[in-house]
Design a protein around this motif. Structure first.
Motif, PDB file in Angstrom:
ATOM      1  N   SER A  73     -41.509 -34.297 -84.663  1.00  0.00           N
ATOM      2  CA  SER A  73     -40.714 -32.956 -84.952  1.00  0.00           C
ATOM      3  C   SER A  73     -39.551 -33.053 -84.268  1.00  0.00           C
ATOM      4  O   SER A  73     -39.378 -33.635 -82.895  1.00  0.00           O
ATOM      5  N   ALA A  74     -38.315 -32.739 -84.619  1.00  0.00           N
ATOM      6  CA  ALA A  74     -37.049 -32.509 -84.032  1.00  0.00           C
ATOM      7  C   ALA A  74     -36.832 -31.221 -83.131  1.00  0.00           C
ATOM      8  O   ALA A  74     -35.934 -30.912 -82.528  1.00  0.00           O
ATOM      9  N   LYS A  75     -37.998 -30.475 -83.009  1.00  0.00           N
ATOM     10  CA  LYS A  75     -37.917 -29.188 -82.216  1.00  0.00           C
ATOM     11  C   LYS A  75     -38.293 -29.329 -80.962  1.00  0.00           C
ATOM     12  O   LYS A  75     -37.908 -28.429 -79.921  1.00  0.00           O
ATOM     13  N   THR A  76     -38.388 -30.618 -80.328  1.00  0.00           N
ATOM     14  CA  THR A  76     -38.677 -30.808 -79.018  1.00  0.00           C
ATOM     15  C   THR A  76     -38.123 -32.319 -78.667  1.00  0.00           C
ATOM     16  O   THR A  76     -37.873 -33.117 -79.385  1.00  0.00           O
ATOM     17  N   ASP A  77     -37.779 -32.452 -77.402  1.00  0.00           N
ATOM     18  CA  ASP A  77     -37.170 -33.635 -76.732  1.00  0.00           C
ATOM     19  C   ASP A  77     -38.497 -34.530 -76.495  1.00  0.00           C
ATOM     20  O   ASP A  77     -38.325 -35.540 -76.004  1.00  0.00           O
ATOM     21  N   GLY A  78     -39.716 -34.201 -76.767  1.00  0.00           N
ATOM     22  CA  GLY A  78     -40.854 -34.938 -76.655  1.00  0.00           C
ATOM     23  C   GLY A  78     -41.107 -36.185 -77.604  1.00  0.00           C
ATOM     24  O   GLY A  78     -42.104 -36.623 -77.388  1.00  0.00           O
ATOM     25  N   ARG A  79     -40.171 -36.458 -78.194  1.00  0.00           N
ATOM     26  CA  ARG A  79     -40.268 -37.561 -79.162  1.00  0.00           C
ATOM     27  C   ARG A  79     -40.079 -38.669 -78.544  1.00  0.00           C
ATOM     28  O   ARG A  79     -39.182 -39.182 -77.898  1.00  0.00           O
ATOM     29  N   LYS A  80     -41.195 -39.518 -78.614  1.00  0.00           N
ATOM     30  CA  LYS A  80     -41.558 -40.774 -77.836  1.00  0.00           C
ATOM     31  C   LYS A  80     -40.500 -41.872 -78.223  1.00  0.00           C
ATOM     32  O   LYS A  80     -39.826 -42.734 -77.680  1.00  0.00           O
ATOM     33  N   GLU A  81     -40.262 -42.145 -79.664  1.00  0.00           N
ATOM     34  CA  GLU A  81     -39.466 -43.002 -79.877  1.00  0.00           C
ATOM     35  C   GLU A  81     -37.967 -42.701 -79.790  1.00  0.00           C
ATOM     36  O   GLU A  81     -37.039 -43.583 -79.543  1.00  0.00           O
ATOM     37  N   PHE A  82     -37.569 -41.368 -79.835  1.00  0.00           N
ATOM     38  CA  PHE A  82     -36.135 -41.140 -79.481  1.00  0.00           C
ATOM     39  C   PHE A  82     -36.132 -41.527 -77.882  1.00  0.00           C
ATOM     40  O   PHE A  82     -34.960 -41.873 -77.698  1.00  0.00           O
ATOM     41  N   LYS A  83     -36.637 -41.119 -77.213  1.00  0.00           N
ATOM     42  CA  LYS A  83     -36.678 -41.490 -75.617  1.00  0.00           C
ATOM     43  C   LYS A  83     -36.607 -42.885 -75.558  1.00  0.00           C
ATOM     44  O   LYS A  83     -35.943 -43.266 -74.632  1.00  0.00           O
ATOM     45  N   ARG A  84     -37.624 -43.616 -76.336  1.00  0.00           N
ATOM     46  CA  ARG A  84     -37.492 -44.947 -75.932  1.00  0.00           C
ATOM     47  C   ARG A  84     -36.351 -45.648 -76.357  1.00  0.00           C
ATOM     48  O   ARG A  84     -35.651 -46.409 -75.801  1.00  0.00           O
ATOM     49  N   MET A  85     -35.646 -44.894 -77.510  1.00  0.00           N
ATOM     50  CA  MET A  85     -34.172 -45.460 -77.849  1.00  0.00           C
ATOM     51  C   MET A  85     -33.121 -45.094 -76.934  1.00  0.00           C
ATOM     52  O   MET A  85     -32.361 -45.901 -76.540  1.00  0.00           O
ATOM     53  N   LEU A  86     -33.148 -44.155 -76.294  1.00  0.00           N
ATOM     54  CA  LEU A  86     -32.250 -43.664 -75.156  1.00  0.00           C
ATOM     55  C   LEU A  86     -32.480 -44.492 -74.210  1.00  0.00           C
ATOM     56  O   LEU A  86     -31.402 -44.799 -73.594  1.00  0.00           O
ATOM     57  N   ASP A  87     -33.708 -44.756 -73.704  1.00  0.00           N
ATOM     58  CA  ASP A  87     -33.791 -45.723 -72.533  1.00  0.00           C
ATOM     59  C   ASP A  87     -33.315 -47.026 -72.940  1.00  0.00           C
ATOM     60  O   ASP A  87     -32.781 -47.950 -71.891  1.00  0.00           O
ATOM     61  N   TYR A  88     -33.717 -47.625 -74.006  1.00  0.00           N
ATOM     62  CA  TYR A  88     -33.090 -48.673 -74.702  1.00  0.00           C
ATOM     63  C   TYR A  88     -31.343 -48.891 -74.458  1.00  0.00           C
ATOM     64  O   TYR A  88     -30.867 -49.911 -74.130  1.00  0.00           O
ATOM     65  N   ILE A  89     -30.901 -47.793 -74.870  1.00  0.00           N
ATOM     66  CA  ILE A  89     -29.493 -47.976 -74.762  1.00  0.00           C
ATOM     67  C   ILE A  89     -28.879 -47.905 -73.435  1.00  0.00           C
ATOM     68  O   ILE A  89     -27.776 -48.440 -73.112  1.00  0.00           O
ATOM     69  N   ALA A  90     -29.338 -47.217 -72.601  1.00  0.00           N
ATOM     70  CA  ALA A  90     -29.008 -46.856 -71.206  1.00  0.00           C
ATOM     71  C   ALA A  90     -29.106 -48.431 -70.403  1.00  0.00           C
ATOM     72  O   ALA A  90     -28.412 -48.864 -69.719  1.00  0.00           O
ATOM     73  N   LYS A  91     -30.274 -48.980 -70.863  1.00  0.00           N
ATOM     74  CA  LYS A  91     -30.585 -50.349 -70.311  1.00  0.00           C
ATOM     75  C   LYS A  91     -29.593 -51.535 -70.805  1.00  0.00           C
ATOM     76  O   LYS A  91     -29.232 -52.556 -69.978  1.00  0.00           O
ATOM     77  N   HIS A  92     -29.320 -51.423 -71.958  1.00  0.00           N
ATOM     78  CA  HIS A  92     -28.260 -52.397 -72.770  1.00  0.00           C
ATOM     79  C   HIS A  92     -27.044 -52.183 -72.782  1.00  0.00           C
ATOM     80  O   HIS A  92     -26.014 -52.849 -73.614  1.00  0.00           O
ATOM     81  N   LYS A  93     -26.395 -51.096 -72.368  1.00  0.00           N
ATOM     82  CA  LYS A  93     -25.429 -50.382 -72.786  1.00  0.00           C
ATOM     83  C   LYS A  93     -24.090 -51.589 -72.113  1.00  0.00           C
ATOM     84  O   LYS A  93     -22.945 -51.615 -72.911  1.00  0.00           O
ATOM     85  N   ALA A  94     -24.187 -52.279 -71.170  1.00  0.00           N
ATOM     86  CA  ALA A  94     -23.263 -53.220 -70.638  1.00  0.00           C
ATOM     87  C   ALA A  94     -23.215 -54.243 -71.777  1.00  0.00           C
ATOM     88  O   ALA A  94     -22.061 -54.843 -72.082  1.00  0.00           O
ATOM     89  N   ARG A  95     -24.072 -54.756 -72.333  1.00  0.00           N
ATOM     90  CA  ARG A  95     -24.194 -55.767 -73.485  1.00  0.00           C
ATOM     91  C   ARG A  95     -23.285 -55.255 -74.556  1.00  0.00           C
ATOM     92  O   ARG A  95     -22.634 -56.044 -75.043  1.00  0.00           O
ATOM     93  N   SER A  96     -23.593 -53.808 -75.004  1.00  0.00           N
ATOM     94  CA  SER A  96     -22.662 -53.365 -76.118  1.00  0.00           C
ATOM     95  C   SER A  96     -21.127 -53.464 -75.678  1.00  0.00           C
ATOM     96  O   SER A  96     -20.625 -53.663 -76.691  1.00  0.00           O
TER      97      SER A  96
END
Length: 99
Positions: A73-96
């Motif tokens: 559901s998009a009604k909550t920030d509890g989306r596991k995959e969405f959080k996993r994506m944000l964590d990935y982006i934060a970890k790899h932003k220097a590479r980008s």
């Protein structure tokens, strides 16, 4: 090129901060459906994934990682995959930023 995307700060429960956009050919993809209705109206995960891949192909983008592929559901920030994506982006932003 720096683009102001502060309008997106209203989404999510993350701390509010200045967000800048860094132009890169390296992207992440995220697909999600919240229920059977979306699947039945041709908004399936497969349809979304194909559209993302086609957009990237046409625009010279490389998908570094894919997330989602779930019914969340998009009604909550509890989306596991969405959080996993944000964590990935934060970890790899220097590479980008280097690409």
């Amino acid at each position: 090129m720096t683009v102001d995307i502060s309008a997106f700060n209203q989404f999510g429960n993350r701390p509010k901060k200045i967000t800048t956009f860094v132009e890169s050919n390296l992207v992440v993809s995220y697909s999600r459906v919240s229920g059977k209705e979306q699947f039945d109206t041709n908004l399936s995960l497969e349809t979304q994934t194909k559209a993302i891949e086609e957009y990237c192909r046409r625009n010279g983008k490389t998908i570094a990682a894919s997330f989602g592929g779930t019914y969340e559901s998009a009604k909550t920030d509890g989306r596991k995959e969405f959080k996993r994506m944000l964590d990935y982006i934060a970890k790899h932003k220097a590479r980008s930023a280097r690409l």
